[in-house]
Design a protein around this motif. Structure first.
Motif, PDB file in Angstrom:
ATOM      1  N   GLY A  48       0.783  -1.243  -0.024  1.00  0.00           N
ATOM      2  CA  GLY A  48       0.014  -0.085   0.104  1.00  0.00           C
ATOM      3  C   GLY A  48       0.891   1.231  -0.086  1.00  0.00           C
ATOM      4  O   GLY A  48       2.113   1.310   0.205  1.00  0.00           O
ATOM      5  N   HIS A  49       0.083   2.345  -0.103  1.00  0.00           N
ATOM      6  CA  HIS A  49       0.862   3.609  -0.233  1.00  0.00           C
ATOM      7  C   HIS A  49       1.802   3.925   1.129  1.00  0.00           C
ATOM      8  O   HIS A  49       2.712   4.577   0.985  1.00  0.00           O
ATOM      9  N   LYS A  50       1.588   3.524   2.147  1.00  0.00           N
ATOM     10  CA  LYS A  50       2.292   3.986   3.310  1.00  0.00           C
ATOM     11  C   LYS A  50       3.684   3.006   3.304  1.00  0.00           C
ATOM     12  O   LYS A  50       4.596   3.501   3.564  1.00  0.00           O
ATOM     13  N   SER A  51       3.551   1.831   2.736  1.00  0.00           N
ATOM     14  CA  SER A  51       4.930   0.905   2.836  1.00  0.00           C
ATOM     15  C   SER A  51       5.735   1.604   1.435  1.00  0.00           C
ATOM     16  O   SER A  51       6.800   1.455   1.734  1.00  0.00           O
ATOM     17  N   ILE A  52       5.181   1.969   0.471  1.00  0.00           N
ATOM     18  CA  ILE A  52       5.858   2.469  -0.507  1.00  0.00           C
ATOM     19  C   ILE A  52       6.517   3.776  -0.266  1.00  0.00           C
ATOM     20  O   ILE A  52       7.400   4.255  -1.166  1.00  0.00           O
ATOM     21  N   VAL A 143      16.936   7.662 -10.969  1.00  0.00           N
ATOM     22  CA  VAL A 143      17.067   7.228  -9.579  1.00  0.00           C
ATOM     23  C   VAL A 143      15.809   6.588  -9.074  1.00  0.00           C
ATOM     24  O   VAL A 143      15.723   5.402  -8.521  1.00  0.00           O
ATOM     25  N   GLN A 144      14.845   7.009  -9.428  1.00  0.00           N
ATOM     26  CA  GLN A 144      13.388   6.101  -8.794  1.00  0.00           C
ATOM     27  C   GLN A 144      13.233   4.781  -9.738  1.00  0.00           C
ATOM     28  O   GLN A 144      12.702   3.933  -8.970  1.00  0.00           O
ATOM     29  N   LYS A 145      13.912   4.366 -10.700  1.00  0.00           N
ATOM     30  CA  LYS A 145      13.956   3.223 -11.297  1.00  0.00           C
ATOM     31  C   LYS A 145      14.613   2.147 -10.399  1.00  0.00           C
ATOM     32  O   LYS A 145      14.657   0.911 -10.708  1.00  0.00           O
ATOM     33  N   SER A 146      15.758   2.597  -9.731  1.00  0.00           N
ATOM     34  CA  SER A 146      16.494   1.659  -8.967  1.00  0.00           C
ATOM     35  C   SER A 146      15.637   0.663  -8.130  1.00  0.00           C
ATOM     36  O   SER A 146      16.229  -0.186  -7.385  1.00  0.00           O
ATOM     37  N   LEU A 147      14.443   1.224  -7.545  1.00  0.00           N
ATOM     38  CA  LEU A 147      13.548   0.348  -6.653  1.00  0.00           C
ATOM     39  C   LEU A 147      12.470   0.340  -7.178  1.00  0.00           C
ATOM     40  O   LEU A 147      11.522   1.351  -7.133  1.00  0.00           O
ATOM     41  N   PRO A 148      11.895  -1.042  -7.369  1.00  0.00           N
ATOM     42  CA  PRO A 148      10.140  -1.013  -7.829  1.00  0.00           C
ATOM     43  C   PRO A 148       9.134  -0.201  -6.980  1.00  0.00           C
ATOM     44  O   PRO A 148       8.338   0.294  -7.689  1.00  0.00           O
ATOM     45  N   SER A 149       9.319  -0.273  -5.696  1.00  0.00           N
ATOM     46  CA  SER A 149       8.371   0.228  -4.753  1.00  0.00           C
ATOM     47  C   SER A 149       8.262   1.637  -5.048  1.00  0.00           C
ATOM     48  O   SER A 149       7.229   2.445  -5.247  1.00  0.00           O
ATOM     49  N   LYS A 150       9.318   2.175  -5.429  1.00  0.00           N
ATOM     50  CA  LYS A 150       9.592   3.815  -5.518  1.00  0.00           C
ATOM     51  C   LYS A 150       9.111   4.039  -6.780  1.00  0.00           C
ATOM     52  O   LYS A 150       8.684   5.307  -7.156  1.00  0.00           O
ATOM     53  N   LEU A 221      11.291  -8.456   2.416  1.00  0.00           N
ATOM     54  CA  LEU A 221      12.270  -7.762   3.329  1.00  0.00           C
ATOM     55  C   LEU A 221      11.395  -6.518   3.975  1.00  0.00           C
ATOM     56  O   LEU A 221      10.925  -5.729   3.402  1.00  0.00           O
ATOM     57  N   GLU A 222      11.367  -6.432   5.255  1.00  0.00           N
ATOM     58  CA  GLU A 222      10.619  -5.522   6.036  1.00  0.00           C
ATOM     59  C   GLU A 222       9.333  -5.195   5.127  1.00  0.00           C
ATOM     60  O   GLU A 222       8.766  -3.889   5.323  1.00  0.00           O
ATOM     61  N   ASN A 223       8.495  -6.175   5.208  1.00  0.00           N
ATOM     62  CA  ASN A 223       6.964  -6.144   4.710  1.00  0.00           C
ATOM     63  C   ASN A 223       7.053  -5.655   3.216  1.00  0.00           C
ATOM     64  O   ASN A 223       5.974  -5.010   2.861  1.00  0.00           O
ATOM     65  N   LEU A 224       8.113  -5.371   2.458  1.00  0.00           N
ATOM     66  CA  LEU A 224       8.100  -4.874   1.387  1.00  0.00           C
ATOM     67  C   LEU A 224       8.661  -6.046   0.343  1.00  0.00           C
ATOM     68  O   LEU A 224       9.581  -6.746   0.500  1.00  0.00           O
ATOM     69  N   TRP A 225       8.262  -5.997  -1.029  1.00  0.00           N
ATOM     70  CA  TRP A 225       8.622  -6.919  -1.872  1.00  0.00           C
ATOM     71  C   TRP A 225      10.018  -6.380  -2.432  1.00  0.00           C
ATOM     72  O   TRP A 225       9.832  -5.422  -2.913  1.00  0.00           O
ATOM     73  N   VAL A 226      11.308  -6.934  -2.492  1.00  0.00           N
ATOM     74  CA  VAL A 226      12.361  -6.387  -2.758  1.00  0.00           C
ATOM     75  C   VAL A 226      13.261  -7.344  -3.879  1.00  0.00           C
ATOM     76  O   VAL A 226      13.400  -8.297  -3.561  1.00  0.00           O
TER      77      VAL A 226
END
Length: 499
Positions: A48-52, A143-150, A221-226
């Protein structure tokens, strides 16, 4: 999450009639709703939005397959690369550090942006600079491309441009644009995890092309898909292969933010202001054109009926500057010949801008130039560049040979000097009337210091002088321009051969 979605859709229903369709029946609003729904499901998958939006940091280590200024066209070389990235959305602050190891030396690239200010220090620059809007947006995207959630958060911030491209049980493809018009396509798997980002980009050398980022090996990891691996591709080839590690979530502001604010204070920036183009007469009908913004030099030869140019860096500004200088020297003469020492873009990248010309080059460059000219340039800001299909004739200087070009105004002799360890083939230009040798970037003559060791590059020049018994008073280079003497002497060349 549902409340946010309902608010967004409710507002859109209020301002956009649900029956809005194209004449062919395509339902734009329905397509937007479908795309938004898929994006929201993907965001939910990541917590959800809070996690990303939580502050995170991570590292990425691996190999860069660098397409650089090497010995033959399209050659890539492998270098180690280490990245460290920090996102702190609460203050709209992002920091990215990249280090590459090349030939035993380490070079660092720093990017820091807060709100709408972006500050960078490139790998080979000593000073930090604040970027303009277009460059700023492109760097933020990278820079934003470096992590899917971001990147999903980035897509949501530009949701008004969403469009659904494809949808099946195993693959969803959604596209969007950022505020500067950069176009992205994201691919999601059956679990709505982001697996690929495609960005449509443009190079004034290579034309239209796609940059792709792929994510592999997801784990939580830390409740996020990484992802455990990120692969970046350009021109259809792998540019970077990186392993992601040391992923951390920060619950609150920490000292790193204030440290970064201190390191990247705006008052420490060096503002580089381009000083344009300058022209210097170095012979009766010979001119040295200094392209200050590109850090390059070009020689213009005025002949009896036409002009010749020696070296041609890439860029629209280069084309405009050269045309302006030619018209200023003599508006009744046209450009006929362009001589390029080797294939690198800061020496031959401007060829596409010119038409009905002869290009004097070496055998190994013809296919490379022809491929570049055949690429589409639909994203160019110049209509002339989009529509131009260069009518170019090649004149080849065979390896180890030379050719004379002369009339009553000028004389030059073009020598092919073989493998310089910079490129496999290389042209050097001699102007006997002025006793000038123009050697491209085979050596440099820095001000107020000893001439640096030139190795095989300088030896190629010195061997040519001895073999052909050339009388040389001045040695000019085409790169670099800044911090250099106007020309070097034969003794400087000899000094450069001593390690």
């Amino acid at each position: 999450m549902k409340n946010i979605q309902l608010v967004v859709i409710g507002i859109l229903f209020f301002v956009i009639p649900s029956s809005v369709k194209c004449q062919n029946g395509f339902d734009h609003y329905g397509n937007y709703q479908d795309a938004l729904g898929i994006l929201m499901k993907s965001i939910d998958t990541y917590g959800g939005h809070k996690s990303i939006s939580v502050p995170v940091s991570f590292k990425a280590n691996g190999i860069m397959f660098n397409l650089g200024h090497y010995t033959i066209p399209y050659e890539r070389r492998e270098f180690g690369i280490n990245e460290a990235n920090f996102f702190y959305e609460n203050e709209q602050c992002v920091f990215s550090s990249k280090e590459i190891v090349m030939y035993g030396n380490t070079y660092r690239n720093l990017t820091f942006y807060k709100s709408d200010s972006v500050i960078v220090k490139d790998y080979f620059q000593a000073d930090k600079q604040k970027l303009g809007k277009q460059s700023r947006d492109q760097l933020i995207n990278q820079v934003q491309k470096s992590l899917p959630s971001k990147f999903l958060k980035f897509a949501y911030e530009h949701r008004n441009t969403l469009s659904l491209c494809f949808s099946s049980d195993t693959l969803k493809v959604v596209s969007f644009n950022d505020k500067s018009g950069n176009h992205f396509k994201i691919s999601l798997d059956s679990k709505f995890l982001l697996t690929k980002i495609d960005e449509l980009k443009y190079s004034d050398l290579y034309g239209d092309y796609i940059v792709t980022t792929e994510f592999h090996g997801y784990h939580q990891l830390e409740n996020l898909w990484v992802p455990s691996e990120r692969i970046d591709k350009e021109y259809g080839q792998i540019e970077k292969r990186l392993s992601i590690s040391d992923f951390k979530v920060y619950p609150a502001k920490n000292n790193l933010i204030s440290e970064l604010d201190s390191e990247f204070r705006l008052d420490t920036l060096v503002q580089h202001k381009p000083s344009g183009v300058s022209r210097e007469k170095i012979g009766k009908n010979l001119y040295l054109l200094k392209l200050n913004t590109l850090n390059n030099k070009v020689i213009i030869a005025e002949n009896k009926l036409h002009f010749d140019i020696y070296e041609l860096p890439k860029g629209f500004e280069t084309h405009q500057a050269i045309i302006s200088e030619l018209q200023d020297i003599n508006p009744n003469k046209k450009l006929k010949n362009i001589f390029v020492s080797h294939h690198h873009p800061d020496h031959a990248g401007g060829l596409r801008w010119f038409n009905e010309i002869n290009v004097i080059t070496t055998t190994g460059n013809v296919d490379y130039f022809s491929n570049i000219f055949s690429n589409t340039h639909s994203l160019s800001n110049s209509y002339e560049y989009i529509s131009n299909k260069p009518d170019i004739k090649y004149e080849i200087i065979p390896q180890g040979s030379h050719r004379k070009y002369s009339d009553s105004f000028n004389e030059s002799i073009v020598y092919e000097v073989g493998d310089t360890e910079h490129t496999k083939e290389y042209l050097v230009y001699y102007f006997p009337n002025e006793k000038i040798l123009f050697v491209g970037d085979l050596m440099s003559f820095p001000m107020n210091q000893k001439t640096p060791f030139s190795g095989q590059r300088g030896k190629s020049v010195y061997d040519l002088i001895l073999k052909e018994k050339l009388k040389v008073d001045k040695i000019y280079t085409s790169w670099p321009l800044k911090g250099q003497k106007n020309f070097g002497l034969l003794n400087d060349l000899k000094d450069s051969l001593i390690k």
